[in-house]
Scaffold this motif. Structure first.
Motif, short mmCIF file in Angstrom:
data_model
loop_
_atom_site.label_atom_id
_atom_site.label_comp_id
_atom_site.label_asym_id
_atom_site.label_seq_id
_atom_site.Cartn_x
_atom_site.Cartn_y
_atom_site.Cartn_z
N ARG A 32 -18.79 12.27 -17.43
CA ARG A 32 -18.45 13.18 -16.90
C ARG A 32 -17.05 13.53 -17.81
NH1 ARG A 32 -17.70 12.24 -11.70
NH2 ARG A 32 -16.29 13.92 -11.33
N TYR A 33 -16.69 14.92 -17.64
CA TYR A 33 -15.41 15.58 -18.28
C TYR A 33 -14.19 14.96 -17.16
CZ TYR A 33 -18.43 18.11 -21.22
OH TYR A 33 -19.47 18.31 -22.17
N THR A 34 -13.54 14.78 -17.61
CA THR A 34 -12.39 14.34 -16.75
C THR A 34 -10.94 15.25 -16.65
OG1 THR A 34 -11.18 12.81 -18.28
CG2 THR A 34 -13.10 11.82 -16.97
N LYS A 35 -10.71 16.01 -17.86
CA LYS A 35 -9.44 16.69 -17.99
C LYS A 35 -9.78 17.71 -18.95
CE LYS A 35 -4.77 16.40 -18.61
NZ LYS A 35 -3.25 15.45 -18.93
N SER A 54 -14.89 2.07 -22.65
CA SER A 54 -14.13 2.05 -21.62
C SER A 54 -13.11 2.97 -21.19
CB SER A 54 -13.40 0.67 -21.73
OG SER A 54 -12.72 0.61 -23.10
N GLU A 55 -12.76 3.47 -22.59
CA GLU A 55 -11.49 4.69 -22.48
C GLU A 55 -12.19 6.11 -22.69
OE1 GLU A 55 -12.72 3.65 -26.67
OE2 GLU A 55 -11.90 2.16 -24.97
N GLU A 56 -11.29 6.87 -22.24
CA GLU A 56 -11.76 8.36 -22.40
C GLU A 56 -11.45 8.68 -23.75
OE1 GLU A 56 -9.54 10.60 -19.51
OE2 GLU A 56 -10.59 9.65 -17.84
N ILE A 57 -12.51 9.96 -24.13
CA ILE A 57 -12.51 10.33 -25.48
C ILE A 57 -11.98 11.69 -25.58
CG2 ILE A 57 -13.79 10.56 -27.52
CD1 ILE A 57 -15.43 8.23 -26.72
N GLU A 58 -11.50 12.22 -26.39
CA GLU A 58 -10.94 13.75 -26.45
C GLU A 58 -12.14 14.49 -27.20
OE1 GLU A 58 -7.72 16.57 -28.32
OE2 GLU A 58 -7.20 14.62 -28.22
N GLU A 83 -8.14 30.08 -17.42
CA GLU A 83 -8.32 28.73 -17.44
C GLU A 83 -9.55 28.37 -17.03
OE1 GLU A 83 -6.24 26.87 -14.03
OE2 GLU A 83 -6.83 28.58 -12.63
N VAL A 84 -9.85 27.03 -17.31
CA VAL A 84 -10.82 26.26 -17.11
C VAL A 84 -10.61 25.10 -16.15
CG1 VAL A 84 -12.96 24.88 -18.20
CG2 VAL A 84 -12.09 27.03 -18.92
N LYS A 85 -11.62 24.96 -15.21
CA LYS A 85 -11.30 23.52 -14.34
C LYS A 85 -12.40 22.78 -14.42
CE LYS A 85 -8.05 25.47 -11.19
NZ LYS A 85 -7.60 25.54 -9.77
N ILE A 86 -12.57 21.57 -14.30
CA ILE A 86 -13.77 20.73 -14.08
C ILE A 86 -13.93 20.57 -12.66
CG2 ILE A 86 -14.41 18.32 -14.60
CD1 ILE A 86 -12.48 18.13 -16.86
#
Length: 89
Positions: A32-35, A54-58, A83-86
């Motif tokens: 999933r996208y988180t931010k 385990s960590e989020e990636i840009e 703007e863009v929201k998840i």
């Protein structure tokens, strides 16, 4: 309406705005996208969670080639988006 929605399912990313949804292939391991970090006229920087990390990636998404492939008017589609929201169901 000035907000677009970014989401994903299975191997696909979706980008929705003004009654139109773009769906394109993405990585098999994307959970999933988180931010959203940045929205710049079709270019999106996001944080993403992957099944094998385990960590989020840009990550970076460029909608311009997707719109070109669909023969859509990039300027008309992208210009009103502020703007863009998840969002996930």
């Amino acid at each position: 309406m000035e907000t677009a929605i970014l989401s994903s399912f299975d191997k696909y990313t979706t980008f929705s705005f003004a009654g139109k949804t773009l769906t394109f292939r993405t990585c098999d391991n994307l959970e999933r996208y988180t931010k959203v970090l940045l929205w710049d006229n079709g270019y999106i920087e996001v944080m993403a969670k992957y099944k094998n990390k385990s960590e989020e990636i840009e990550e970076y998404i460029d909608l311009q080639p997707v719109l070109d492939g669909l023969f859509m008017d990039k300027r008309a589609f992208l210009k009103p988006i502020k703007e863009v929201k998840i969002q996930y169901a």
